[in-house]
Design an enzyme around this catalytic site. Structure first.
Site, short mmCIF file in Angstrom:
data_model
loop_
_atom_site.label_atom_id
_atom_site.label_comp_id
_atom_site.label_asym_id
_atom_site.label_seq_id
_atom_site.Cartn_x
_atom_site.Cartn_y
_atom_site.Cartn_z
N ASN A 154 -2.78 9.65 4.03
CA ASN A 154 -1.61 8.83 4.33
C ASN A 154 -1.47 8.50 5.81
OD1 ASN A 154 -0.73 8.49 1.70
ND2 ASN A 154 0.41 10.43 1.71
N HIS A 202 0.70 4.31 -2.69
CA HIS A 202 0.54 5.72 -2.30
C HIS A 202 1.70 6.58 -2.77
CE1 HIS A 202 -2.97 5.77 0.73
NE2 HIS A 202 -3.06 4.69 -0.03
N GLY A 260 4.47 10.46 -8.67
CA GLY A 260 5.32 9.37 -9.15
C GLY A 260 6.03 8.60 -8.05
N ASP A 317 -9.27 -9.62 2.87
CA ASP A 317 -9.74 -10.91 2.35
C ASP A 317 -9.86 -11.85 3.54
OD1 ASP A 317 -9.92 -13.52 1.44
OD2 ASP A 317 -8.12 -13.42 0.18
N THR A 361 -8.56 -15.96 2.81
CA THR A 361 -7.11 -16.25 2.77
C THR A 361 -6.35 -14.92 2.97
OG1 THR A 361 -7.17 -16.06 0.35
CG2 THR A 361 -7.26 -18.30 1.26
N ASP A 401 8.72 8.08 -6.17
CA ASP A 401 9.93 8.87 -5.90
C ASP A 401 10.24 8.97 -4.41
OD1 ASP A 401 7.90 10.46 -5.02
OD2 ASP A 401 8.36 12.18 -6.29
N PRO A 439 -7.99 7.53 -4.55
CA PRO A 439 -9.31 6.92 -4.44
C PRO A 439 -9.64 6.72 -2.96
CG PRO A 439 -7.68 5.25 -4.98
CD PRO A 439 -6.95 6.56 -4.94
N ARG A 473 0.83 -1.21 0.00
CA ARG A 473 0.00 0.00 0.00
C ARG A 473 0.87 1.26 0.00
NH1 ARG A 473 -4.09 3.01 3.80
NH2 ARG A 473 -5.48 3.75 2.16
N ASP A 529 -3.71 -14.17 -3.81
CA ASP A 529 -4.41 -15.06 -4.75
C ASP A 529 -5.59 -14.28 -5.34
OD1 ASP A 529 -6.18 -14.86 -2.63
OD2 ASP A 529 -5.91 -16.91 -1.93
N HIS A 554 -6.03 -5.91 -2.70
CA HIS A 554 -6.81 -6.10 -1.47
C HIS A 554 -7.03 -7.58 -1.14
CE1 HIS A 554 -8.64 -1.73 -1.47
NE2 HIS A 554 -7.33 -1.75 -1.29
C1 HEM Z 1 -10.53 1.88 -5.48
C2 HEM Z 1 -9.28 2.04 -5.15
C3 HEM Z 1 -8.78 1.88 -3.75
C4 HEM Z 1 -9.31 2.34 -2.58
C5 HEM Z 1 -10.56 3.18 -2.38
C6 HEM Z 1 -8.45 1.87 -1.52
C7 HEM Z 1 -8.65 2.14 -0.19
C8 HEM Z 1 -8.00 1.47 0.84
C9 HEM Z 1 -8.29 1.65 2.25
C10 HEM Z 1 -9.28 2.66 2.83
C11 HEM Z 1 -7.54 0.77 2.94
C12 HEM Z 1 -7.50 0.58 4.46
C13 HEM Z 1 -6.46 1.47 5.07
C14 HEM Z 1 -6.43 1.34 6.56
O1 HEM Z 1 -7.48 1.34 7.20
O2 HEM Z 1 -5.33 1.25 7.13
C15 HEM Z 1 -6.75 0.05 1.98
C16 HEM Z 1 -5.84 -0.94 2.29
C17 HEM Z 1 -4.95 -1.48 1.38
N1 HEM Z 1 -4.84 -1.13 0.04
FE1 HEM Z 1 -6.18 -0.06 -1.01
N2 HEM Z 1 -7.44 1.13 -2.06
C18 HEM Z 1 -7.58 1.13 -3.41
C19 HEM Z 1 -6.72 0.55 -4.32
C20 HEM Z 1 -5.54 -0.07 -3.99
C21 HEM Z 1 -4.48 -0.43 -4.90
C22 HEM Z 1 -4.49 -0.14 -6.39
C23 HEM Z 1 -3.50 -1.04 -4.17
C24 HEM Z 1 -2.15 -1.58 -4.59
C25 HEM Z 1 -1.76 -1.83 -5.81
C26 HEM Z 1 -3.96 -1.10 -2.81
C27 HEM Z 1 -3.31 -1.72 -1.77
C28 HEM Z 1 -3.81 -1.83 -0.49
C29 HEM Z 1 -3.23 -2.72 0.51
C30 HEM Z 1 -2.10 -3.71 0.32
C31 HEM Z 1 -3.96 -2.48 1.69
C32 HEM Z 1 -3.71 -3.13 3.06
C33 HEM Z 1 -2.84 -2.21 3.87
C34 HEM Z 1 -2.32 -2.81 5.16
O3 HEM Z 1 -2.49 -4.00 5.39
O4 HEM Z 1 -1.71 -2.06 5.95
N3 HEM Z 1 -5.19 -0.47 -2.72
N4 HEM Z 1 -7.05 0.50 0.71
#
Ligand code: HEM
Ligand SMILES: *[C@@H]1O[C@H](CO)[C@@H](O)[C@H](O)[C@H]1NC(C)=O
Ligand SMILES: *[C@@H]1O[C@H](CO)[C@@H](O)[C@H](O)[C@H]1NC(C)=O
Length: 323
Positions: free
Chosen positions: A86, A58, A64, A239, A242, A66, A156, A54, A247, A186
């Site tokens: 962030n 970000h 970019g 998820d 799992t 960076d 987003p 994540r 996956d 996710h």
């Molecule tokens: C519609 C687009 C997306 C939205 C609205 C979104 C929003 C969020 C939010 C709100 C969280 C929870 C943050 C928290 O409570 O700590 C999250 C977690 C996460 N997001 Fe997204 N996200 C999006 C797309 C993406 C993309 C494109 C990636 C990576 C390529 C990504 C990777 C992750 C990961 C790995 C987590 C887990 C973070 C952790 O375990 O600390 N997300 N996302």
């Protein structure tokens, strides 16, 4: 005339050119050092992979890839890291990069950028969780600035409509299909209860719970998050089936009403994104291929090369204060 036309139209690619063997002569153990540092941390702290992936997303989405997101604020500068979007970023991602960078500085001081270190860390942790490798090109420089105002409107949010989310991704050059593939990230990691609690408590006048949720799944979340206002650290697996495995379960969950965030559910609910959810739920290889290609694209967004940046000696601060 033809060659000139070509070179002009390819200018953005040339400007951003990175290579897979960038450190071959200057720091040949670059990737192994990063791998060792981040997998060691992942073993002791299993939240590392999600946090780092994540963090990379970000970083790349704002100005970019960076390493601008890694800089800490000081009394003169409120940095990107302290922007509202962030603040929930887990410390484990920052720590993973700091450890890898520390080990790199011992082996080849002043050579490996923090932006490359973050990219290689995310790359490695996706593989370690069972996901696909994407082509890891290197040679990014670290940003010379980082401002808390930069992420405004670039991100987003789970509260956005699908049209708004699509607009953000297309503005960065991603198709709807690439966006759906990327959000497959996710399949690992956590979200805090306050990111989806509005779907569980007092959703609207006719229903407490968002009807897009599977009722049993929602009941479990409601229980899990019952004390979240007192304890803001309460969180749920993205998820639930799992949680640590990379996956295609994320997409299978979406079809069963087990998308955690409102935007996750909307990926299945919206006719523009649903066909891709169906494809990836049925074909993990196709998901892996498309995720890898979309990550490759994400990983080179607006990278800085040459004199446009520096190789920081610490990832959390610039080499020289320029203000
Ligand atoms: C519609 C687009 C997306 C939205 C609205 C979104 C929003 C969020 C939010 C709100 C969280 C929870 C943050 C928290 O409570 O700590 C999250 C977690 C996460 N997001 Fe997204 N996200 C999006 C797309 C993406 C993309 C494109 C990636 C990576 C390529 C990504 C990777 C992750 C990961 C790995 C987590 C887990 C973070 C952790 O375990 O600390 N997300 N996302
Ligand atoms: C509550 O939300 C559901 C699903 O979005 C919707 O069908 C229903 O009409 C809403 N009810 C009210 C009173 O707004
Ligand atoms: C919420 O708080 C109550 C009272 O302190 C406690 O009994 C319960 O186990 C807590 N729930 C969770 C999910 O932590």
């Amino acid at each position: 005339m033809f060659p000139l036309f070509l070179s002009l139209s390819f200018f953005p690619l040339i400007q951003a050119q990175l290579t897979t063997n960038y450190y071959q002569k200057t720091c040949p153990k670059f990737y192994d050092i990063v791998r060792k540092a981040v997998t060691d941390k992942q073993l002791s702290t299993p939240t590392t992979a999600g946090a780092t992936l994540r963090l990379f997303f970000h970083d790349c989405m704002v100005g970019g890839c960076d390493a601008s997101v890694l800089v800490t604020s000081d009394s003169f500068n409120k940095a990107e890291r302290d922007a509202a979007v962030n603040l929930p970023l887990s410390g484990d991602g920052f720590d993973a990069v700091a450890r890898a960078k520390g080990a790199l500085e011992l082996e080849c001081p002043g050579i490996a950028s923090c932006a490359d270190t973050l990219a290689a860390a995310a790359h490695n942790l996706v593989i370690a969780a069972g996901g696909p490798a994407f082509e890891l090109r290197l040679g990014r420089k670290d940003s010379l600035e980082s401002k808390a105002t930069d992420p405004e409107n670039q991100f987003p949010l789970p509260t956005m409509s699908m049209s708004e989310v699509i607009k953000i991704f297309t503005s960065k050059g991603f198709s709807v299909q690439e966006m759906v593939a990327l959000v497959g990230a996710h399949t690992i990691g956590l979200s805090h209860c306050n990111q989806f609690s509005q779907r569980l408590f007092k959703f609207n006048k006719s229903s407490d719970i968002d009807p897009a949720y599977n009722p049993e799944y929602a009941a479990g979340l409601k229980k899990l998050c019952e004390n979240y206002t007192k304890d803001p650290s309460m969180s749920a697996f993205n998820d639930v089936i799992t949680p640590t495995k990379f996956d295609n379960m994320y997409y299978k969950n979406l079809r069963k009403g087990m998308g955690l965030l409102a935007t996750d559910s909307a990926m299945f609910g919206d006719s523009r994104t649903r066909p891709f959810v169906d494809t990836y739920a049925e074909d993990e290889n196709k998901f892996f291929q498309d995720f890898a290609r979309a990550m490759e694209k994400l990983s080179v967004l607006h990278v800085k090369t040459g004199t446009k940046g520096e190789v920081r000696s610490r990832c959390d601060s610039f080499n020289t204060l320029s203000y």
